[in-house]
Motif scaffolding. Structure first.
Motif, PDB file in Angstrom:
ATOM      1  N   ASP A  19    -108.853 -29.772 -25.175  1.00 55.50           N
ATOM      2  CA  ASP A  19    -108.379 -29.079 -26.368  1.00 55.50           C
ATOM      3  C   ASP A  19    -109.447 -28.140 -26.930  1.00 55.50           C
ATOM      4  N   LEU A  20    -110.710 -28.526 -26.777  1.00 58.01           N
ATOM      5  CA  LEU A  20    -111.823 -27.721 -27.282  1.00 58.01           C
ATOM      6  C   LEU A  20    -112.249 -26.613 -26.322  1.00 58.01           C
ATOM      7  N   ALA A  21    -111.872 -26.741 -25.069  1.00 55.89           N
ATOM      8  CA  ALA A  21    -112.358 -25.850 -24.006  1.00 55.89           C
ATOM      9  C   ALA A  21    -112.241 -24.350 -24.309  1.00 55.89           C
ATOM     10  N   ALA A 193    -116.499 -35.443 -28.181  1.00 56.65           N
ATOM     11  CA  ALA A 193    -116.254 -34.345 -27.231  1.00 56.65           C
ATOM     12  C   ALA A 193    -117.053 -33.104 -27.624  1.00 56.65           C
ATOM     13  N   LYS A 194    -117.049 -32.785 -28.906  1.00 52.96           N
ATOM     14  CA  LYS A 194    -117.762 -31.610 -29.401  1.00 52.96           C
ATOM     15  C   LYS A 194    -119.266 -31.746 -29.186  1.00 52.96           C
ATOM     16  N   ILE A 195    -119.785 -32.937 -29.462  1.00 52.00           N
ATOM     17  CA  ILE A 195    -121.210 -33.195 -29.256  1.00 52.00           C
ATOM     18  C   ILE A 195    -121.573 -33.028 -27.782  1.00 52.00           C
ATOM     19  N   ILE A 200    -124.958 -29.797 -23.850  1.00 53.31           N
ATOM     20  CA  ILE A 200    -125.153 -29.477 -22.421  1.00 53.31           C
ATOM     21  C   ILE A 200    -126.395 -28.609 -22.180  1.00 53.31           C
ATOM     22  N   PRO A 201    -126.557 -27.491 -22.899  1.00 52.07           N
ATOM     23  CA  PRO A 201    -127.737 -26.648 -22.633  1.00 52.07           C
ATOM     24  C   PRO A 201    -129.058 -27.307 -23.031  1.00 52.07           C
ATOM     25  N   LYS A 202    -129.001 -28.316 -23.899  1.00 51.86           N
ATOM     26  CA  LYS A 202    -130.220 -28.932 -24.432  1.00 51.86           C
ATOM     27  C   LYS A 202    -130.738 -30.089 -23.581  1.00 51.86           C
ATOM     28  N   ILE A 271    -123.741 -36.279 -37.922  1.00 56.50           N
ATOM     29  CA  ILE A 271    -122.571 -37.054 -37.528  1.00 56.50           C
ATOM     30  C   ILE A 271    -121.725 -37.344 -38.767  1.00 56.50           C
ATOM     31  N   PRO A 272    -120.438 -37.024 -38.736  1.00 57.53           N
ATOM     32  CA  PRO A 272    -119.593 -37.289 -39.909  1.00 57.53           C
ATOM     33  C   PRO A 272    -119.274 -38.771 -40.079  1.00 57.53           C
ATOM     34  N   HIS A 273    -118.990 -39.157 -41.322  1.00 58.94           N
ATOM     35  CA  HIS A 273    -118.593 -40.529 -41.619  1.00 58.94           C
ATOM     36  C   HIS A 273    -117.222 -40.809 -41.009  1.00 58.94           C
TER      37      HIS A 273
END
Length: 285
Positions: A19-21, A193-195, A200-202, A271-273
């Motif tokens: 979905d994020l792709a 998923a977002k994290i 990836i680059p890091k 990080i969100p609650h």
């Protein structure tokens, strides 16, 4: 543009990545599930990765039916352990960056301070044991630029999970009994998923590193259910019960809160609650 293989693409985490792709144009994704690519078959995996010039693997594939795993030990081990071994080997041979997802169930839950990555593992069910074997296989092969992310209590607007089960049960019942003595942290698969995509680059490591990721905060399953109904204004009474009052085939850890300092500091993330993330998920559902 980097070629990224996503395994377990039809599961909760894989579906969130899919979905994020569109927001990550720097990657060309190959979304696969068991019918597209059998990662328990090392030759098939090797050919797929070499043919498609894969540069990054996000392993979201897992056997997660915790109770059923007590009967289907071989199947569970094949997906959670053998497949991870195969991914480790192909990542090392073809110099592929690998993010492998694991679980809080590698711990026995017998402490009451959030588990750190270096704490002693001691899984108490087949699911946890096979996931730990997968971790150990990956560490032994030790492909460079590979990490393990342990997570917990995953839910999503996709697939089957606790949130959807509570919403469904509340349609037919006005009262539910929910376990109140198992403590952990719900994790919105979208956030994880977002994290994964952002870091990836890091990733730059000479050996496999382990990180813990869940949303912030702490809850019991009772607390989780209460908040689901509170946010959706569902009038369903919840009765707190103990684990012993709800016997299952697989034993569960009573405490599986994880310390997330390492991943926050290493990759400079916030990080969100869990309550905020739950609200976001409920809007999508």
């Amino acid at each position: 543009m980097s070629n990224v293989l996503v395994t377990g693409a039809n599961g909760q985490l894989g579906s969130e990545i899919k979905d994020l792709a569109p927001n990550y144009n720097q990657y060309h994704f190959f979304f696969t599930d068991v019918e597209d690519l059998n990662i328990t078959n090392p030759k098939e995996l090797d050919v797929f990765c070499s043919t498609n010039k894969i540069q990054v693997i996000l392993n979201c594939a897992a056997y997660t039916a915790v109770d059923k795993a007590e009967e289907e030990v071989d199947v569970c081990n094949a997906v959670n352990n053998i497949a991870t071994l195969n991914l480790a080997k192909v990542a090392k041979a073809q110099n592929i960056k690998l993010i492998h997802t694991s679980t809080d169930y590698v711990f026995d839950g017998k402490k009451y301070i959030p588990f750190k990555e270096e704490d002693t593992t001691n899984p108490i069910n087949t699911y946890g044991k096979t996931k730990l074997l997968g971790e150990e296989a990956l560490k032994k092969i030790n492909p460079v630029n590979s990490i393990i992310i342990r997570t917990s209590w995953v839910y999503s607007s996709f697939g089957n999970n606790f949130v959807k089960t509570m919403l469904k049960l509340a349609q037919d019942r006005n009262q539910l009994s929910i376990i109140a003595d198992q403590i952990g942290t719900p994790t919105y698969a979208y956030d994880l998923a977002k994290i994964m995509l952002n870091i990836i680059p890091k990733i730059n490591s000479s050996k496999v590193h382990v990180y813990h990721y869940a949303n912030e905060g702490v809850a019991s399953w009772y607390d989780f259910a209460f908040e689901i109904f509170h946010q959706t204004s569902i009038n369903c009474k919840i009765l707190p019960i103990e684990t012993k009052d709800y016997p299952t085939a697989a034993e569960r850890p009573l405490y599986s809160v994880m310390n997330k300092s390492k991943i926050k500091n290493t990759f400079e993330i916030e990080i969100p609650h869990w309550k905020i993330s739950l609200a976001n998920c409920l809007k999508k559902i």
